[in-house]
Each structure stands twice: as structure tokens, then as C-alpha cells.
Scaffold this motif. Structure first.
Motif, short mmCIF file in Angstrom:
data_model
loop_
_atom_site.label_atom_id
_atom_site.label_comp_id
_atom_site.label_asym_id
_atom_site.label_seq_id
_atom_site.Cartn_x
_atom_site.Cartn_y
_atom_site.Cartn_z
N MET A 163 74.99 24.69 63.28
CA MET A 163 75.36 26.10 63.23
C MET A 163 74.67 26.80 62.06
N LYS A 164 74.68 26.15 60.88
CA LYS A 164 74.06 26.74 59.71
C LYS A 164 72.56 26.96 59.93
N HIS A 165 71.91 26.01 60.56
CA HIS A 165 70.47 26.12 60.80
C HIS A 165 70.14 27.28 61.72
N LYS A 166 70.98 27.53 62.71
CA LYS A 166 70.75 28.65 63.62
C LYS A 166 70.82 29.98 62.88
N VAL A 167 71.81 30.13 62.02
CA VAL A 167 71.97 31.37 61.26
C VAL A 167 70.79 31.55 60.31
N ILE A 168 70.42 30.50 59.62
CA ILE A 168 69.31 30.58 58.67
C ILE A 168 68.01 30.89 59.41
N ASN A 169 67.76 30.21 60.53
CA ASN A 169 66.55 30.48 61.32
C ASN A 169 66.53 31.90 61.86
N THR A 170 67.67 32.40 62.29
CA THR A 170 67.76 33.77 62.78
C THR A 170 67.46 34.76 61.66
N LEU A 171 68.02 34.54 60.49
CA LEU A 171 67.77 35.41 59.34
C LEU A 171 66.30 35.38 58.92
N ILE A 172 65.71 34.20 58.94
CA ILE A 172 64.29 34.08 58.61
C ILE A 172 63.45 34.84 59.63
N PHE A 173 63.77 34.73 60.89
CA PHE A 173 63.04 35.44 61.93
C PHE A 173 63.16 36.96 61.75
N ILE A 174 64.39 37.44 61.47
CA ILE A 174 64.61 38.87 61.27
C ILE A 174 63.82 39.37 60.06
N LEU A 175 63.84 38.61 58.98
CA LEU A 175 63.10 38.98 57.78
C LEU A 175 61.60 39.00 58.05
N PHE A 176 61.10 38.01 58.75
CA PHE A 176 59.68 37.95 59.10
C PHE A 176 59.28 39.14 59.97
N ALA A 177 60.11 39.47 60.96
CA ALA A 177 59.82 40.62 61.83
C ALA A 177 59.84 41.92 61.03
N TYR A 178 60.77 42.04 60.10
CA TYR A 178 60.85 43.24 59.25
C TYR A 178 59.59 43.39 58.40
N ILE A 179 59.15 42.30 57.79
CA ILE A 179 57.95 42.34 56.95
C ILE A 179 56.73 42.72 57.78
N LEU A 180 56.59 42.15 58.95
CA LEU A 180 55.45 42.49 59.81
C LEU A 180 55.47 43.95 60.25
N SER A 181 56.63 44.44 60.63
CA SER A 181 56.70 45.82 61.11
C SER A 181 56.47 46.83 59.99
N THR A 182 57.01 46.60 58.80
CA THR A 182 56.77 47.54 57.70
C THR A 182 55.32 47.46 57.24
N GLY A 183 54.73 46.30 57.28
CA GLY A 183 53.31 46.18 56.96
C GLY A 183 52.45 46.93 57.94
N ALA A 184 52.78 46.84 59.21
CA ALA A 184 52.02 47.55 60.24
C ALA A 184 52.12 49.07 60.05
N VAL A 185 53.31 49.56 59.73
CA VAL A 185 53.50 51.00 59.50
C VAL A 185 52.69 51.44 58.28
N TYR A 186 52.74 50.67 57.21
CA TYR A 186 52.01 51.01 55.99
C TYR A 186 50.50 51.08 56.25
N PHE A 187 49.95 50.05 56.84
CA PHE A 187 48.51 50.01 57.07
C PHE A 187 48.07 51.07 58.08
N SER A 188 48.91 51.37 59.03
CA SER A 188 48.61 52.43 59.99
C SER A 188 48.54 53.78 59.28
N SER A 189 49.45 54.04 58.36
CA SER A 189 49.45 55.31 57.65
C SER A 189 48.25 55.43 56.71
N GLN A 190 47.78 54.33 56.14
CA GLN A 190 46.64 54.35 55.23
C GLN A 190 45.31 54.54 55.96
#
Length: 158
Positions: free
Chosen positions: A1-28
Motif C-alpha cells: 500500500m505504501k509503495h502505491k502511494v509513493i509511486n503515485t506521488l512520484i508520478f504526479i510530481l514528475f508530470a507536474y515538473i514536465l508540464s511546467t517546464g513545457a509551459v516555461y519553454f513554450s513562453s520563452q
């Protein structure tokens, strides 16, 4: 159970980093294109051979300015307005420079946090637009006539 929560949080964080990076580079990408276009015009129309700074000034119209050195070794500002396809050139030595515009704003306004300065054209004259935050955290713009270092206009509480 703990691993599922941690993996889900890591995935959400990774997706957030990718999407904000894409927005930043697109604006530049737009800014990089504006700078490249202005540099090409400055090379052709003003003989710019070395660029130092690039400024975007938007008030009533949009102006892109590059500072640098021309073929004759003079320090110049070259400004282009895409709104009306006008170009302007001035010698840096004849105008207030960026550091002086920042210092004048600090002196004129007192207790503010000065952010950035951009140079552009207002009523056919070069003007410095200095952004600042006041003591209440509000954004403002202080305009200085670049030819005589006189206060032009201040917009507060944005």
C-alpha cells in the motif's frame, strides 16, 4: 500500500515538473524569436555587430530594443515596433542608461523594490519603463524620459 502511494506521488510530481517546464519553454520561444528578428533588423539597418541586451517595452505599442555596438564602434540602441514597422536608433551616450534609470527610480520613489528596466518609445522619444513593488506589495511602473532623465509618469497599485 505504501509503495502505491509513493509511486503515485512520484508520478504526479514528475508530470507536474514536465508540464511546467513545457509551459516555461513554450513562453520563452516567442521572446527568442522577437530577439532574433530584432537583431537581424539591427544588423541590416543600423550595422549592429555586437548585441548586449534585449528589451521588450509594451505600453500603447510594442517595442523591441537591442543595445550593442555598430560597425563604427558606437554604442547604440536599436528599436523596432512590429505594430507599425518603424525602426529607431539612438546613441547610448546621448541617453540615460539602464543603471541610471534604476537609480533614478529608487531615488524618486523611496521605499520600493526596483525590479527591471525596459527601454522603448513613447511619443517619438526614448523612455525607460522601470517596474517596482511598493511597500504594500503592489506592482507599479515608473517612466523616465531617457533624453533628460526627467520623471515622465508613474503607474501604481497594479
Amino acid at each position: 500500500m505504501k509503495h502505491k502511494v509513493i509511486n503515485t506521488l512520484i508520478f504526479i510530481l514528475f508530470a507536474y515538473i514536465l508540464s511546467t517546464g513545457a509551459v516555461y519553454f513554450s513562453s520563452q520561444k516567442d521572446i527568442a524569436q522577437w530577439e532574433a528578428d530584432t537583431l537581424a533588423l539591427a544588423e541590416n539597418k543600423a550595422g549592429l555587430r555586437q548585441a548586449n541586451n534585449f528589451y521588450v517595452f509594451t505600453k500603447n505599442k510594442t517595442y523591441y530594443t537591442v543595445s550593442g555596438e555598430n560597425d563604427e564602434g558606437q554604442a547604440i540602441y536599436f528599436t523596432y515596433s512590429p505594430d507599425d514597422d518603424q525602426t529607431y536608433t539612438a546613441n547610448v551616450d546621448e541617453l540615460v542608461n539602464e543603471d541610471n534609470a534604476l537609480a533614478l527610480t529608487r531615488n524618486d520613489l523611496g521605499n520600493v523594490q526596483v525590479k527591471t528596466a525596459n527601454i522603448g518609445i513613447e511619443n517619438g522619444e526614448y523612455v525607460w519603463e522601470v517596474s517596482f513593488r511598493d511597500e504594500n506589495g503592489y506592482l507599479g511602473y515608473h517612466y523616465i524620459d531617457a533624453s533628460d532623465a526627467q520623471w515622465y509618469e508613474t503607474i501604481n497599485n497594479l
